[in-house]
Design a protein around this motif. Structure first.
Motif, mmCIF file in Angstrom:
data_model
loop_
_atom_site.group_PDB
_atom_site.id
_atom_site.type_symbol
_atom_site.label_atom_id
_atom_site.label_comp_id
_atom_site.label_asym_id
_atom_site.label_seq_id
_atom_site.Cartn_x
_atom_site.Cartn_y
_atom_site.Cartn_z
ATOM 1 N N ALA A 118 0.836 -1.209 0.000
ATOM 2 C CA ALA A 118 0.000 0.000 0.000
ATOM 3 C C ALA A 118 0.869 1.256 0.000
ATOM 4 O O ALA A 118 0.593 2.202 -0.738
ATOM 5 C CB ALA A 118 -0.938 -0.008 1.205
ATOM 6 N N LEU A 119 1.927 1.256 0.799
ATOM 7 C CA LEU A 119 2.811 2.426 0.846
ATOM 8 C C LEU A 119 3.494 2.659 -0.494
ATOM 9 O O LEU A 119 3.662 3.806 -0.915
ATOM 10 C CB LEU A 119 3.851 2.268 1.959
ATOM 11 N N SER A 120 3.872 1.582 -1.176
ATOM 12 C CA SER A 120 4.505 1.759 -2.487
ATOM 13 C C SER A 120 3.518 2.378 -3.475
ATOM 14 O O SER A 120 3.889 3.221 -4.286
ATOM 15 C CB SER A 120 5.060 0.440 -3.022
ATOM 16 N N LEU A 121 2.252 1.992 -3.388
ATOM 17 C CA LEU A 121 1.235 2.565 -4.269
ATOM 18 C C LEU A 121 0.931 4.016 -3.920
ATOM 19 O O LEU A 121 0.580 4.815 -4.793
ATOM 20 C CB LEU A 121 -0.057 1.747 -4.183
ATOM 21 N N LEU A 122 1.048 4.368 -2.651
ATOM 22 C CA LEU A 122 0.741 5.731 -2.209
ATOM 23 C C LEU A 122 1.842 6.731 -2.526
ATOM 24 O O LEU A 122 1.634 7.939 -2.376
ATOM 25 C CB LEU A 122 0.436 5.733 -0.703
ATOM 26 N N CYS A 123 2.984 6.259 -2.979
ATOM 27 C CA CYS A 123 4.068 7.165 -3.403
ATOM 28 C C CYS A 123 3.784 7.632 -4.827
ATOM 29 O O CYS A 123 3.713 6.824 -5.743
ATOM 30 C CB CYS A 123 5.416 6.448 -3.386
ATOM 31 N N HIS A 124 3.622 8.926 -4.982
ATOM 32 C CA HIS A 124 3.379 9.474 -6.314
ATOM 33 C C HIS A 124 4.702 9.916 -6.916
ATOM 34 O O HIS A 124 5.349 10.823 -6.405
ATOM 35 C CB HIS A 124 2.404 10.653 -6.255
ATOM 36 N N HIS A 125 5.075 9.265 -7.991
ATOM 37 C CA HIS A 125 6.296 9.638 -8.704
ATOM 38 C C HIS A 125 5.958 10.771 -9.667
ATOM 39 O O HIS A 125 4.959 10.714 -10.380
ATOM 40 C CB HIS A 125 6.872 8.418 -9.428
#
Length: 168
Positions: free
Chosen positions: A86-93
């Motif tokens: 979930a945290l990886s998905l919540l990081c907006h590149h």
């Protein structure tokens, strides 16, 4: 990791205490757009969650973007795969259009729930001392993101090359 619903509000388990400490360490010197301690924002989100995984994700949702901590650090700290994912998905590149980023996380229930709480809090203009046209535009962008997250049928996002605004 307990994923059983708990009473809503910050629950103190060994893992949520670890997330709370990491959240504080990452954000203790930061302020939001109105000058309040930034730490209040993830704490506010965590108070709305009802599982250990959701509380940890809410507390840590900005840590990867706002501190030197990495997913590997969080994995080594003992956070479970569901929280890490979930945290990886919540990081907006920055190279990914905002609504594409939102569309990518909408199928993960944990990331989706935390992002909806994040968008609601960041859309609350009463947090600001002065509301500018940029604040109104950001709130509208967040409303489009909320609609995409709440949509029942997946549909391709309208690609926008809007720059990501820092949250309040």
């Amino acid at each position: 990791m307990k994923n059983t619903p708990l009473p809503t509000g910050l629950q103190y388990t060994p893992l949520t205490k670890k997330a709370l400490a990491l959240c504080w360490a990452a954000h203790k010197d930061q302020q939001d757009k109105s000058g309040l301690p930034y730490f209040i924002h993830p704490l506010h989100l965590a108070e709305q969650m009802d599982t250990e995984e959701a509380i940890c994700t809410a507390l840590l949702h900005d840590v990867l973007e706002d501190s030197p901590l990495t997913l590997s650090d969080l994995r080594q700290a003992g956070f479970p795969p569901a929280v890490l994912h979930a945290l990886s998905l919540l990081c907006h590149h920055p190279d990914i259009p905002y609504l594409d980023y939102i569309a990518a996380l909408r199928h993960d229930p944990l990331a989706r729930r935390v992002k909806l709480a994040d968008l609601a809090h960041n859309s609350d203009l009463s947090r600001l001392d002065t509301v500018t046209p940029a604040d109104l535009a950001r709130r509208e962008k967040y409303r489009r993101a909320q609609a995409l997250l709440l949509a029942t049928e997946p549909s391709p996002p309208q690609t926008e090359n809007e720059p990501e605004d820092a949250s309040f």
